[in-house]
Design an enzyme around this catalytic site. Structure first.
Site, PDB file in Angstrom:
ATOM      1  N   LYS A 112       0.820  -1.178   0.118  1.00  0.00           N
ATOM      2  CA  LYS A 112       0.118   0.162  -0.054  1.00  0.00           C
ATOM      3  C   LYS A 112       0.729   1.170   0.257  1.00  0.00           C
ATOM      4  CE  LYS A 112      -4.330  -1.453   2.022  1.00  0.00           C
ATOM      5  NZ  LYS A 112      -5.480  -1.300   2.943  1.00  0.00           N
ATOM      6  N   LYS A 194      -4.844  -9.224  -6.713  1.00  0.00           N
ATOM      7  CA  LYS A 194      -6.143  -9.251  -6.044  1.00  0.00           C
ATOM      8  C   LYS A 194      -7.020  -8.166  -6.396  1.00  0.00           C
ATOM      9  CE  LYS A 194      -6.069  -6.757  -2.077  1.00  0.00           C
ATOM     10  NZ  LYS A 194      -6.438  -6.409  -0.603  1.00  0.00           N
ATOM     11  N   LYS A 197      -9.884  -2.146  -4.089  1.00  0.00           N
ATOM     12  CA  LYS A 197     -10.495  -1.016  -4.374  1.00  0.00           C
ATOM     13  C   LYS A 197      -9.622   0.243  -5.051  1.00  0.00           C
ATOM     14  CE  LYS A 197     -10.193   0.694   0.502  1.00  0.00           C
ATOM     15  NZ  LYS A 197      -9.904  -0.508   1.069  1.00  0.00           N
TER      16      LYS A 197
HETATM   17  N1  AQP Z   1      -9.783  -9.524  -3.682  1.00  0.00           N
HETATM   18  C1  AQP Z   1     -10.346 -10.072  -2.627  1.00  0.00           C
HETATM   19  N2  AQP Z   1     -10.472 -11.316  -2.410  1.00  0.00           N
HETATM   20  C2  AQP Z   1     -11.103 -11.824  -1.172  1.00  0.00           C
HETATM   21  N3  AQP Z   1     -11.246 -11.108  -0.168  1.00  0.00           N
HETATM   22  C3  AQP Z   1     -11.042  -9.650  -0.137  1.00  0.00           C
HETATM   23  N4  AQP Z   1     -11.110  -8.588   0.775  1.00  0.00           N
HETATM   24  C4  AQP Z   1     -10.504  -7.614   0.162  1.00  0.00           C
HETATM   25  N5  AQP Z   1     -10.192  -7.845  -1.239  1.00  0.00           N
HETATM   26  C5  AQP Z   1     -10.450  -9.139  -1.562  1.00  0.00           C
HETATM   27  C6  AQP Z   1     -11.381  -8.897   2.107  1.00  0.00           C
HETATM   28  O1  AQP Z   1     -12.392  -7.968   2.498  1.00  0.00           O
HETATM   29  C7  AQP Z   1     -12.396  -7.756   3.493  1.00  0.00           C
HETATM   30  C8  AQP Z   1     -12.672  -5.980   3.827  1.00  0.00           C
HETATM   31  O2  AQP Z   1     -11.419  -5.423   3.144  1.00  0.00           O
HETATM   32  P1  AQP Z   1     -11.120  -3.973   3.879  1.00  0.00           P
HETATM   33  O3  AQP Z   1     -11.959  -3.081   3.985  1.00  0.00           O
HETATM   34  O4  AQP Z   1     -10.033  -4.228   5.268  1.00  0.00           O
HETATM   35  O5  AQP Z   1     -10.244  -3.448   2.813  1.00  0.00           O
HETATM   36  P2  AQP Z   1      -8.801  -4.002   2.079  1.00  0.00           P
HETATM   37  O6  AQP Z   1      -8.309  -5.436   2.395  1.00  0.00           O
HETATM   38  O7  AQP Z   1      -8.140  -2.821   2.292  1.00  0.00           O
HETATM   39  O8  AQP Z   1      -9.682  -3.903   0.732  1.00  0.00           O
HETATM   40  P3  AQP Z   1      -9.166  -3.923  -0.905  1.00  0.00           P
HETATM   41  O9  AQP Z   1     -10.194  -3.368  -1.803  1.00  0.00           O
HETATM   42  O10 AQP Z   1      -8.298  -4.676  -1.188  1.00  0.00           O
HETATM   43  O11 AQP Z   1      -8.333  -2.449  -0.551  1.00  0.00           O
HETATM   44  P4  AQP Z   1      -6.788  -1.972  -0.721  1.00  0.00           P
HETATM   45  O12 AQP Z   1      -6.928  -1.604  -2.242  1.00  0.00           O
HETATM   46  O13 AQP Z   1      -6.700  -0.665   0.004  1.00  0.00           O
HETATM   47  O14 AQP Z   1      -5.943  -3.063  -0.333  1.00  0.00           O
HETATM   48  C9  AQP Z   1     -11.124  -8.168   4.285  1.00  0.00           C
HETATM   49  O15 AQP Z   1     -11.514  -9.275   5.209  1.00  0.00           O
HETATM   50  C10 AQP Z   1     -10.397  -8.512   3.055  1.00  0.00           C
HETATM   51  O16 AQP Z   1      -9.668  -9.662   3.351  1.00  0.00           O
END
Ligand code: AQP
Length: 329
Positions: A112, A194, A197
């Site tokens: 990140k 993966k 967002k």
């Molecule tokens: N691609 C994914 N496949 C399976 N699980 C996923 N999660 C996120 N992306 C995937 C799961 O969603 C839950 C909530 O996520 P979060 O709000 O903690 O955000 P994050 O992990 O930061 O989501 P993003 O979209 O992946 O954001 P960025 O781009 O900031 O890294 C978690 O349980 C996560 O595992």
């Protein structure tokens, strides 16, 4: 009943298919077997800069989505993290238990911070430690998350163990609850990364116009071959679509492969677009209803926070006492 705790960031407004299939679907299912605590983690959201108005709106939109997806506030405690001050309080304690090098080994921070153009805040670095506090406050047995959170869960267990060894048994060591088939949903444009967002092109958002999502699915990257088979190493794009299709319909990947024998990628993508539209249309309608009455929504969240605090405050008091803090009289 065993306890379960999980959280989701309100940052993007809409959740995406990775969030839903990797985590939120399990949140809903675990309500049947667990005493569930689910939170919208706004404290985590400010690890990157947020517009206050947008954050407030997205926090409600997130809560509305959780309700629309099937979180039942009568059975689960649904709350906003900042409404329960014990998270930040235990978060500080956990920071003092964490080695600098240990925090530096978190791969998500590395990813990140490398992606971020603005300067990287200390909060982004310490966020897994706050997450450990989120979990430990509720003495959770299980934490339903996607594969990307496994390392953070390991850290949580290490910190709990360290605290228990130093001060006496205080925290339960939580187990990750990761459903293998959907543990990692991949980006539609880059099926080796993966779905996230932070990379909007290949993301399917639950609150996006379903027509746009269906189009994104139709233009998902697949290889040059023709055959629809499940082979994540050689055919990452098609395999990802099959996993999503299977999870949304309850049909096994094998039966999908059999049904699409002789058909092309285009057929699979078109049908998946329809499946997704069918799934998301009623969800969107329910989200709109919940957002129509924000007073009621806020009441639901207040009730959830009250229930969460009654558990969290006990754990925090015990931890403070063990550490040697004077009891406030
Ligand atoms: N691609 C994914 N496949 C399976 N699980 C996923 N999660 C996120 N992306 C995937 C799961 O969603 C839950 C909530 O996520 P979060 O709000 O903690 O955000 P994050 O992990 O930061 O989501 P993003 O979209 O992946 O954001 P960025 O781009 O900031 O890294 C978690 O349980 C996560 O595992």
């Amino acid at each position: 009943r065993p306890r379960v705790l999980s959280g989701i960031q309100p940052t993007a407004g809409s959740f995406h298919l990775g969030n839903y299939l990797g985590a939120l679907r399990q949140w809903v299912a675990l309500q049947d077997t667990h005493d569930a605590f689910y939170c919208v983690v706004d404290l985590h959201a400010i690890t990157v800069e947020q517009d206050p108005k947008v954050l407030r709106q997205n926090t409600r939109v997130s809560a509305a989505q959780l309700l629309a997806l099937g979180i039942d506030p009568d059975r689960s405690s649904l709350f906003v993290q900042s409404h329960v001050p014990e998270h930040a309080q235990l978060g500080w304690v956990m920071q003092c238990m964490t080695g600098f090098g240990e925090a530096g080994r978190m791969t998500q921070f590395k990813d990140k911070s490398a992606r971020q153009e603005a300067s990287v805040g200390v909060g982004l670095f310490t966020y897994p430690i706050l997450q450990a506090a989120d979990i430990l406050l509720y003495q959770a047995h299980h934490v339903p998350v996607g594969e990307d959170q496994r390392q953070h869960l390991e850290l949580t267990r290490d910190l709990a163990q360290r605290f228990n060894t130093r001060y006496g048994k205080t925290f339960r060591l939580p187990e990750p609850y990761i459903v293998k088939d959907t543990a990692k949903i991949y980006d539609l444009q880059d099926p080796t990364s993966k779905m996230s967002k932070s990379v909007p092109a290949g993301v399917v958002e639950l609150l996006d116009d379903p027509k746009r999502s269906a189009k994104k699915i139709r233009s998902a990257v697949t290889d040059t071959g023709r055959e629809i088979v499940y082979d994540p190493a050689a055919k990452a794009g098609v395999s990802n679509l099959l996993v999503i299709f299977s999870a949304l319909t309850g049909r096994s990947v094998e039966s999908l492969v059999a049904d699409y024998d002789g058909k092309g990628y285009g057929d699979l993508k078109k049908d998946l677009g329809e499946v997704f539209t069918e799934f998301v249309t009623p969800v969107q309608a329910r989200v709109a209803e919940y957002l129509d009455d924000t007073a009621e929504l806020d009441k639901v969240l207040a009730r959830g926070a009250e229930r969460a605090r009654s558990v969290a405050s006990k754990t925090l008091a015990r931890a403070y006492d063990r550490i040697g803090f004077l009891t406030a009289t």
